[in-house]
Write a protein that holds these residues in place. Structure first.
Motif, PDB file in Angstrom:
ATOM      1  N   VAL A 176       0.847  -1.181   0.000  1.00 16.66           N
ATOM      2  CA  VAL A 176       0.000   0.000   0.000  1.00 16.66           C
ATOM      3  C   VAL A 176       0.888   1.238   0.000  1.00 16.66           C
ATOM      4  O   VAL A 176       1.919   1.285   0.687  1.00 16.66           O
ATOM      5  CB  VAL A 176      -0.950   0.007   1.220  1.00 16.66           C
ATOM      6  N   ALA A 177       0.520   2.230  -0.808  1.00 15.77           N
ATOM      7  CA  ALA A 177       1.222   3.516  -0.834  1.00 15.77           C
ATOM      8  C   ALA A 177       0.366   4.537  -0.086  1.00 15.77           C
ATOM      9  O   ALA A 177      -0.832   4.671  -0.359  1.00 15.77           O
ATOM     10  CB  ALA A 177       1.440   3.974  -2.274  1.00 15.77           C
ATOM     11  N   VAL A 178       0.979   5.243   0.856  1.00 17.04           N
ATOM     12  CA  VAL A 178       0.249   6.243   1.646  1.00 17.04           C
ATOM     13  C   VAL A 178       1.140   7.456   1.876  1.00 17.04           C
ATOM     14  O   VAL A 178       2.375   7.354   1.821  1.00 17.04           O
ATOM     15  CB  VAL A 178      -0.171   5.679   3.024  1.00 17.04           C
ATOM     16  N   PRO A 179       0.551   8.622   2.148  1.00 13.68           N
ATOM     17  CA  PRO A 179       1.362   9.767   2.546  1.00 13.68           C
ATOM     18  C   PRO A 179       2.226   9.419   3.753  1.00 13.68           C
ATOM     19  O   PRO A 179       1.795   8.682   4.647  1.00 13.68           O
ATOM     20  CB  PRO A 179       0.311  10.832   2.892  1.00 13.68           C
ATOM     21  N   ALA A 180       3.426   9.951   3.771  1.00 14.67           N
ATOM     22  CA  ALA A 180       4.368   9.609   4.843  1.00 14.67           C
ATOM     23  C   ALA A 180       3.861  10.001   6.218  1.00 14.67           C
ATOM     24  O   ALA A 180       4.270   9.405   7.231  1.00 14.67           O
ATOM     25  CB  ALA A 180       5.714  10.285   4.574  1.00 14.67           C
ATOM     26  N   ASN A 181       2.964  10.982   6.282  1.00 11.87           N
ATOM     27  CA  ASN A 181       2.435  11.398   7.586  1.00 11.87           C
ATOM     28  C   ASN A 181       1.270  10.531   8.054  1.00 11.87           C
ATOM     29  O   ASN A 181       0.571  10.877   8.993  1.00 11.87           O
ATOM     30  CB  ASN A 181       2.028  12.869   7.571  1.00 11.87           C
ATOM     31  N   GLN A 182       1.065   9.376   7.381  1.00  8.58           N
ATOM     32  CA  GLN A 182       0.029   8.444   7.803  1.00  8.58           C
ATOM     33  C   GLN A 182       0.614   7.120   8.309  1.00  8.58           C
ATOM     34  O   GLN A 182      -0.099   6.121   8.416  1.00  8.58           O
ATOM     35  CB  GLN A 182      -0.965   8.193   6.664  1.00  8.58           C
TER      36      GLN A 182
END
Length: 318
Positions: free
Chosen positions: A110-116
């Motif tokens: 899964v790719a997510v924003p780093a702040n998540q």
């Protein structure tokens, strides 16, 4: 190839299947995580069935899942510390707990924003870590919403569930007396968490009687994680609407003007890190009732929709 849970139309568990997908590449501000465990949440069922189409429409093919835990395998060029956040981007290979807003957690990657994402403490079990976000942040938001103070009495419905059991413990850490409404099979466990168990069943009037008997001095606040009339019950107990929070009966919240803070009200890596630290330090515990391999996702959701169980249900990717 990497796999992901998918469905191409609204429906029962029969619409779910496992698809071969490409490994995502991170955008500039993202990380890619190889998922070890992904959590299941009851709210995903009405979304998949199309009952929430007016609020959260699906675009097909759709994935599933918000909660996950795994290992970072790629980092975008601009990923870094989020402004105002104590959480920084972990390096490749780091074990993390995270969340996605894209219905994409139930997959190998899964790719997510780093702040998540936030680092997973070594002391936190993978199954617990992978099911922490939705239940944890929902409980956190609900406890914050009712503003419980030390010495007060707060009732929690569905207290043995993933959200309810965490809410019970967060309230107890505040020095609150907790009336935990749950099935009798979970009473000893809830008592071990410091709560006063109250049996549900036999109709709302009987539950009301039991709550009044358990708290003759009155109930100060109410967290409803079940729905089905508990907001009205809280009103009959004399709880002020501003001190009632439901995550299960939004029509009642609109009708009576109560709060309905859920996961979105506390969705941040900082809150996730705080909850993970409490778990690692043994300040709170989280229960996982069943673990299924991703190939048995239909069976997992059938179990989730069945008789209420203690804690969470999760999918293992590997």
């Amino acid at each position: 190839m990497p796999r992901a849970v998918r469905y191409d139309r609204y429906g029962t568990v029969d619409v779910l299947y496992i698809a071969d997908v490409a490994t995502p590449a991170p955008a500039a501000d993202e990380v890619v995580v190889e998922v070890v465990v992904a959590g299941l949440n009851p709210g995903e069922i009405p979304v998949r069935e199309g009952l929430m189409h007016d609020v959260w429409p699906a675009s097909f093919p759709s994935g599933q899942g918000s909660d996950f835990a795994g290992r970072v395998v790629a980092v975008g060029s601009a990923a870094g510390s989020a402004a105002g956040s104590a959480v920084s981007t972990p390096p490749i290979g780091a074990e993390v707990i995270g969340f996605t807003d894209r219905r994409a957690a139930q997959a190998d990657y899964v790719a997510v924003p780093a702040n998540q994402v936030t680092p997973k403490p070594a002391a936190v079990d993978w199954d617990v870590a992978g099911s922490l976000f939705v239940a944890g942040t929902t409980a956190y938001a609900a406890v914050r919403a009712v503003g419980a103070e030390p010495g007060e009495t707060v009732a929690v419905s569905a207290a043995a569930g993933g959200v309810g059991s965490l809410a019970v413990q967060l309230l107890r850490r505040r020095g609150v007396r907790v009336l935990a409404v749950a099935g009798e099979a979970n009473h000893d466990w809830l008592a071990s968490l410091g709560a006063v168990p109250v049996a549900y069943g036999e109709g709302a009037e009987r539950v009301e009687e039991r709550l009044r008997a358990a708290a003759p001095e009155g109930v100060d606040a109410f967290i409803d994680a079940h729905g089905d009339g508990y907001v009205e019950l809280a009103m009959r107990l004399g709880v002020a609407p501003v001190r009632i929070n439901t995550i299960a009966d939004f029509p009642a919240a609109r009708k009576f003007g109560t709060k309905s803070d859920g996961s979105a009200a506390a969705a941040s890596a900082d809150v996730l890190a705080e909850l993970a630290a409490l778990l690692a330090e043994g300040e709170i515990t989280a229960a996982v009732s069943a673990t299924y391999p991703i190939e048995r996702v239909r069976e997992a959701y059938t179990a989730l929709a069945g008789p209420h169980s203690r804690g969470k249900i999760v999918l293992r990717m590997r």
